[in-house]
Design a protein around this motif. Structure first.
Motif, mmCIF file in Angstrom:
data_model
loop_
_atom_site.group_PDB
_atom_site.id
_atom_site.type_symbol
_atom_site.label_atom_id
_atom_site.label_comp_id
_atom_site.label_asym_id
_atom_site.label_seq_id
_atom_site.Cartn_x
_atom_site.Cartn_y
_atom_site.Cartn_z
ATOM 1 N N TYR A 1 0.831 -1.200 0.000
ATOM 2 C CA TYR A 1 0.000 0.000 0.000
ATOM 3 C C TYR A 1 0.866 1.252 0.000
ATOM 4 C CZ TYR A 1 -3.339 -3.467 1.746
ATOM 5 O OH TYR A 1 -4.120 -4.572 1.908
ATOM 6 N N LEU A 2 0.273 2.318 -0.499
ATOM 7 C CA LEU A 2 0.880 3.630 -0.373
ATOM 8 C C LEU A 2 -0.227 4.594 0.041
ATOM 9 C CD1 LEU A 2 3.508 5.286 -0.702
ATOM 10 C CD2 LEU A 2 2.669 5.914 -2.986
ATOM 11 N N GLN A 3 -0.191 4.999 1.291
ATOM 12 C CA GLN A 3 -1.137 5.988 1.787
ATOM 13 C C GLN A 3 -0.561 7.368 1.518
ATOM 14 O OE1 GLN A 3 -4.269 5.615 3.316
ATOM 15 N NE2 GLN A 3 -4.333 7.849 3.103
ATOM 16 N N MET A 4 -1.317 8.179 0.812
ATOM 17 C CA MET A 4 -0.842 9.506 0.423
ATOM 18 C C MET A 4 -1.765 10.555 1.030
ATOM 19 S SD MET A 4 0.181 8.789 -3.557
ATOM 20 C CE MET A 4 -1.521 8.593 -4.102
ATOM 21 N N ASN A 5 -1.231 11.358 1.914
ATOM 22 C CA ASN A 5 -1.995 12.416 2.573
ATOM 23 C C ASN A 5 -1.458 13.780 2.166
ATOM 24 O OD1 ASN A 5 -3.428 10.417 3.983
ATOM 25 N ND2 ASN A 5 -1.961 10.438 5.671
ATOM 26 N N SER A 6 -2.266 14.795 2.385
ATOM 27 C CA SER A 6 -1.868 16.175 2.079
ATOM 28 C C SER A 6 -1.282 16.275 0.677
ATOM 29 C CB SER A 6 -0.851 16.670 3.114
ATOM 30 O OG SER A 6 -1.375 16.599 4.421
ATOM 31 N N LEU A 7 -2.015 15.750 -0.273
ATOM 32 C CA LEU A 7 -1.509 15.702 -1.641
ATOM 33 C C LEU A 7 -1.361 17.095 -2.238
ATOM 34 C CD1 LEU A 7 -3.393 12.557 -2.856
ATOM 35 C CD2 LEU A 7 -0.924 12.919 -3.083
ATOM 36 N N LYS A 8 -0.278 17.255 -2.981
ATOM 37 C CA LYS A 8 0.014 18.505 -3.664
ATOM 38 C C LYS A 8 -0.161 18.310 -5.162
ATOM 39 C CE LYS A 8 3.501 19.646 -0.155
ATOM 40 N NZ LYS A 8 4.923 20.005 0.080
ATOM 41 N N PRO A 9 -0.429 19.362 -5.919
ATOM 42 C CA PRO A 9 -0.585 19.222 -7.379
ATOM 43 C C PRO A 9 0.622 18.567 -8.045
ATOM 44 C CG PRO A 9 -1.406 21.352 -6.681
ATOM 45 C CD PRO A 9 -0.766 20.726 -5.468
ATOM 46 N N GLU A 10 1.812 18.802 -7.516
ATOM 47 C CA GLU A 10 3.012 18.213 -8.122
ATOM 48 C C GLU A 10 3.124 16.713 -7.888
ATOM 49 O OE1 GLU A 10 2.903 20.838 -6.052
ATOM 50 O OE2 GLU A 10 4.542 20.790 -4.573
ATOM 51 N N ALA A 11 2.240 16.139 -7.107
ATOM 52 C CA ALA A 11 2.214 14.694 -6.920
ATOM 53 C C ALA A 11 1.501 13.977 -8.065
ATOM 54 C CB ALA A 11 1.543 14.340 -5.609
ATOM 55 N N ALA A 12 0.865 14.710 -8.932
ATOM 56 C CA ALA A 12 0.155 14.099 -10.052
ATOM 57 C C ALA A 12 1.124 13.352 -10.963
ATOM 58 C CB ALA A 12 -0.580 15.170 -10.844
ATOM 59 N N ALA A 13 0.829 12.089 -11.201
ATOM 60 C CA ALA A 13 1.726 11.241 -11.981
ATOM 61 C C ALA A 13 1.085 9.866 -12.136
ATOM 62 C CB ALA A 13 3.079 11.103 -11.290
ATOM 63 N N ILE A 14 1.730 9.041 -12.917
ATOM 64 C CA ILE A 14 1.404 7.622 -12.905
ATOM 65 C C ILE A 14 2.267 6.981 -11.832
ATOM 66 C CG2 ILE A 14 1.387 5.463 -14.199
ATOM 67 C CD1 ILE A 14 1.053 7.118 -16.740
ATOM 68 N N TYR A 15 1.637 6.226 -10.945
ATOM 69 C CA TYR A 15 2.337 5.585 -9.853
ATOM 70 C C TYR A 15 2.503 4.096 -10.161
ATOM 71 C CZ TYR A 15 2.182 9.688 -6.915
ATOM 72 O OH TYR A 15 2.387 10.952 -6.393
ATOM 73 N N TYR A 16 3.733 3.633 -10.003
ATOM 74 C CA TYR A 16 4.067 2.247 -10.317
ATOM 75 C C TYR A 16 4.486 1.494 -9.057
ATOM 76 C CZ TYR A 16 4.336 3.934 -15.135
ATOM 77 O OH TYR A 16 4.046 4.488 -16.359
ATOM 78 N N CYS A 17 3.982 0.307 -8.938
ATOM 79 C CA CYS A 17 4.398 -0.615 -7.887
ATOM 80 C C CYS A 17 5.520 -1.499 -8.441
ATOM 81 C CB CYS A 17 3.198 -1.473 -7.481
ATOM 82 S SG CYS A 17 3.548 -2.793 -6.327
ATOM 83 N N THR A 18 6.491 -1.774 -7.624
ATOM 84 C CA THR A 18 7.648 -2.541 -8.077
ATOM 85 C C THR A 18 8.072 -3.571 -7.030
ATOM 86 O OG1 THR A 18 9.230 -0.995 -7.112
ATOM 87 C CG2 THR A 18 8.508 -0.545 -9.341
ATOM 88 N N ALA A 19 8.765 -4.604 -7.487
ATOM 89 C CA ALA A 19 9.244 -5.658 -6.597
ATOM 90 C C ALA A 19 10.731 -5.911 -6.829
ATOM 91 C CB ALA A 19 8.455 -6.946 -6.818
ATOM 92 N N ASP A 20 11.447 -6.041 -5.727
ATOM 93 C CA ASP A 20 12.901 -6.233 -5.735
ATOM 94 C C ASP A 20 13.208 -7.593 -5.109
ATOM 95 O OD1 ASP A 20 15.647 -4.369 -4.134
ATOM 96 O OD2 ASP A 20 15.634 -6.160 -5.389
ATOM 97 N N GLN A 21 13.954 -8.417 -5.823
ATOM 98 C CA GLN A 21 14.275 -9.756 -5.323
ATOM 99 C C GLN A 21 15.227 -9.732 -4.128
ATOM 100 O OE1 GLN A 21 14.328 -13.014 -8.520
ATOM 101 N NE2 GLN A 21 15.118 -11.221 -9.600
#
Length: 125
Positions: free
Chosen positions: A80-100
């Motif tokens: 999960y990614l809980q995002m609070n107090s969002l700012k306009p500059e946070a607008a983006a495509i968010y990607y989840c990733t996995a590291d072995q």
């Protein structure tokens, strides 16, 4: 290998909150450290947050510290990614990733072997 599917993106007003989820399938979820990156139009992909395999270690980009929280539930195979107090500059495509390398919390995209398709976050001012 592992497959990752993000959800929870959408449109939110500045100052609002969103919680992104990343559902994993395939290989055992707890075998991986997890990360979130984002990419805005015309910009490079940037690190947001990372968490080790058991959730005992986390790292954040300076720009989100104190406002975003990464977590995971290994029983539900979900990060999960809980995002609070969002700012306009946070607008983006968010990607989840996995590291072995499950013990680390890397900030480098090259360290992550698996990526989801992304979820759009839009922040209106």
């Amino acid at each position: 290998q592992v497959q990752l599917v993000e959800s929870g993106g959408g449109l939110v007003q500045a100052g609002g909150s969103l919680r992104l989820s990343c559902a994993a399938s395939g290989r055992t979820f707890s075998s991986y450290a997890m990360g979130w990156f984002r990419q805005a139009p015309g910009k490079e992909r940037e690190f947001v947050a990372a968490i080790n395999w058991i959730g005992s270690s986390t790292d954040y980009a300076d720009s989100v510290k104190g406002r975003f929280t990464i977590s995971r539930d290994n029983a539900k195979n979900t990060a999960y990614l809980q995002m609070n107090s969002l700012k306009p500059e946070a607008a983006a495509i968010y990607y989840c990733t996995a590291d072995q390398i499950k013990l680390r919390t890397s900030m480098k995209p090259i360290d992550y072997e698996y990526w989801g398709q992304g979820t759009q976050v839009t922040v209106s001012s």
